[in-house]
Write a protein that holds these residues in place. Structure first.
Motif, short mmCIF file in Angstrom:
data_model
loop_
_atom_site.label_atom_id
_atom_site.label_comp_id
_atom_site.label_asym_id
_atom_site.label_seq_id
_atom_site.Cartn_x
_atom_site.Cartn_y
_atom_site.Cartn_z
N VAL A 1 36.99 0.75 -20.33
CA VAL A 1 36.56 2.10 -20.73
C VAL A 1 35.11 2.08 -21.19
N GLN A 2 34.25 1.51 -20.37
CA GLN A 2 32.84 1.40 -20.72
C GLN A 2 31.96 2.43 -20.03
N LYS A 3 32.51 3.22 -19.12
CA LYS A 3 31.72 4.24 -18.44
C LYS A 3 31.52 5.45 -19.36
N PRO A 4 30.49 6.25 -19.10
CA PRO A 4 30.24 7.43 -19.96
C PRO A 4 31.42 8.41 -19.99
N VAL A 5 32.09 8.56 -18.86
CA VAL A 5 33.28 9.41 -18.81
C VAL A 5 34.42 8.62 -18.19
N ILE A 6 35.64 8.91 -18.66
CA ILE A 6 36.82 8.20 -18.22
C ILE A 6 37.81 9.20 -17.65
N TYR A 7 38.36 8.92 -16.48
CA TYR A 7 39.43 9.72 -15.91
C TYR A 7 40.74 9.13 -16.40
N GLU A 8 41.35 9.74 -17.38
CA GLU A 8 42.48 9.13 -18.07
C GLU A 8 43.65 8.84 -17.14
N GLU A 9 43.92 9.75 -16.20
CA GLU A 9 45.06 9.54 -15.32
C GLU A 9 44.89 8.35 -14.39
N TYR A 10 43.66 7.81 -14.30
CA TYR A 10 43.42 6.65 -13.46
C TYR A 10 43.34 5.35 -14.26
N LEU A 11 43.62 5.42 -15.56
CA LEU A 11 43.78 4.18 -16.31
C LEU A 11 45.01 3.43 -15.80
N ALA A 12 44.92 2.12 -15.74
CA ALA A 12 46.01 1.33 -15.19
C ALA A 12 47.27 1.45 -16.05
N ARG A 13 48.41 1.41 -15.40
CA ARG A 13 49.69 1.50 -16.10
C ARG A 13 50.01 0.23 -16.88
N ASP A 14 49.54 -0.91 -16.39
CA ASP A 14 49.74 -2.20 -17.04
C ASP A 14 48.67 -3.15 -16.53
N CYS A 15 48.67 -4.37 -17.00
CA CYS A 15 47.62 -5.32 -16.62
C CYS A 15 47.70 -5.70 -15.15
N PHE B 1 39.68 18.10 -13.49
CA PHE B 1 39.56 18.41 -12.08
C PHE B 1 40.81 17.92 -11.37
N VAL B 2 41.03 18.44 -10.18
CA VAL B 2 42.17 18.05 -9.38
C VAL B 2 41.68 17.13 -8.28
N HIS B 3 42.20 15.90 -8.25
CA HIS B 3 41.86 14.91 -7.23
C HIS B 3 43.10 14.70 -6.39
N GLY B 4 43.07 15.28 -5.18
CA GLY B 4 44.29 15.30 -4.39
C GLY B 4 45.32 16.15 -5.11
N ASP B 5 46.48 15.55 -5.42
CA ASP B 5 47.54 16.27 -6.13
C ASP B 5 47.61 15.90 -7.61
N ILE B 6 46.61 15.13 -8.11
CA ILE B 6 46.65 14.66 -9.48
C ILE B 6 45.61 15.41 -10.32
N ALA B 7 46.05 16.10 -11.37
CA ALA B 7 45.13 16.74 -12.30
C ALA B 7 44.62 15.68 -13.26
N VAL B 8 43.31 15.53 -13.33
CA VAL B 8 42.72 14.42 -14.06
C VAL B 8 41.97 14.94 -15.28
N THR B 9 42.21 14.32 -16.44
CA THR B 9 41.53 14.64 -17.67
C THR B 9 40.28 13.77 -17.79
N ILE B 10 39.14 14.42 -17.99
CA ILE B 10 37.89 13.68 -18.17
C ILE B 10 37.61 13.57 -19.65
N SER B 11 37.45 12.34 -20.16
CA SER B 11 37.21 12.11 -21.57
C SER B 11 36.03 11.17 -21.75
N THR B 12 35.40 11.27 -22.90
CA THR B 12 34.39 10.28 -23.25
C THR B 12 35.09 9.02 -23.76
N LYS B 13 34.31 7.95 -23.88
CA LYS B 13 34.86 6.69 -24.40
C LYS B 13 35.42 6.89 -25.81
N ASP B 14 34.71 7.64 -26.64
CA ASP B 14 35.18 7.88 -28.01
C ASP B 14 36.47 8.69 -28.03
N GLU B 15 36.61 9.65 -27.12
CA GLU B 15 37.83 10.44 -27.06
C GLU B 15 39.02 9.59 -26.63
#
Length: 284
Positions: free
Chosen positions: A55-69, A19-33
């Motif tokens: 990454v404990q939620k049922p679905v993960i928006y990969e583009e919103y994973l943190a870039r670093d700690c 899906f597109v959130h604002g201007d960012i296209a976001v990939t939805i993945s499961t935890k296993d993916e």
């Protein structure tokens, strides 16, 4: 709330939802993916995704994973442990995040606690892709350190616990490792701290800054009579040979701090953005 435009792309049994959130296209993945995409998952091969804190939620928006700690810390993460990060120009990586030490948000590249009795005499490829346990002694991998530091500007901290249990540190206010075509050369900025500058000051053993990485099967040091990595039990940015070496199972050495009669107990290398980064939003 920003508009979301959903879409679905399916190929046989594999379905990827975007899906597109604002201007960012976001990939939805499961935890296993997400787990399957982690480049250094061999370092957590004996565990499943349950140890990955963000990454404990049922679905993960990969583009919103943190870039670093640090990015994860700024978005509310406070627990030390393993996180999946998504650096620019890099695949997904598992890293240990220290969210408590000196303001939190440190991405750990290396840890060596002598009491854990780790073997550091690994070959070039092992040092390239990483080895060990990110929850304990490990080397993240030169290729991943290169990709991580290629995209953003970092400060590095070398933390040393001396023979009396005192914690010392050496900060270098810029840090990167260049690519394999340079043999993962080390680039450091100005020093500050209380451990002493064992990396950018010229000593009897030369200097570590701007040196190529050496391993037991690839000798890039400037000693003509022997291989420093082979002689000293671990890969490092050797010159002739070292005024600091943190990859040894018997002795951690930092000139002026660790001695043969008072060996240091622990060393780690950790990085944090130096203020010049511009992180995209993260949720994890």
């Amino acid at each position: 709330m920003a508009n979301k435009v959903p879409g679905l792309l399916c190929h046989l049994a594999l379905c990827l939802c975007f899906f597109v959130h604002g201007d960012i296209a976001v990939t939805i993945s499961t935890k296993d993916e997400v787990y399957a995409k982690i480049a250094n998952k061999h370092m957590i091969a004996n565990r499943d995704g349950a140890t990955l804190l963000n990454v404990q939620k049922p679905v993960i928006y990969e583009e919103y994973l943190a870039r670093d700690c640090r990015a994860a810390f700024l978005h509310g993460r406070r627990q030390n442990g393993l996180y999946v990060i998504r650096p620019r120009f890099s695949p997904l990586l598992v890293v240990y995040c220290d969210m408590e030490y000196d303001g939190g948000g440190w991405t750990v590249l290396h840890k060596n606690a002598l009491k854990e009795k780790t073997t550091w005499s690994h070959n070039w490829n092992d040092y390239r892709i990483g080895f060990g346990d990110p929850l304990g002694n490990h080397w993240l991998g030169n290729e991943y350190i290169y990709l991580l530091t290629r995209g953003d500007a970092f400060t590095v901290r070398f933390v040393i616990i001396d023979g009396d249990g005192n914690t010392k540190y050496a900060d270098y206010h810029s840090f990167r490792v260049d690519g394999e075509d340079t043999d993962y050369s080390l680039r450091l900025g100005n020093y500050s701290g209380n451990a002493g500058d064992a990396l950018t000051s010229m000593g009897e053993a030369g200097i570590h800054d701007n040196m190529k990485f050496s391993a037991q099967d690839r000798d890039n040091d400037r000693r003509t009579t022997s291989n420093c990595a082979l002689d000293n039990g671990g890969g490092w940015w050797f010159d002739n040979c070292y005024s600091a070496q943190l990859t040894n199972g018997n002795q951690i050495y930092w000139e002026g701090l660790c001695t043969e009669t008072s060996n240091c107990k622990l060393a780690s290398i950790m990085i944090k953005p130096n203020g010049k980064n511009c992180n995209i939003p993260s949720r994890y």
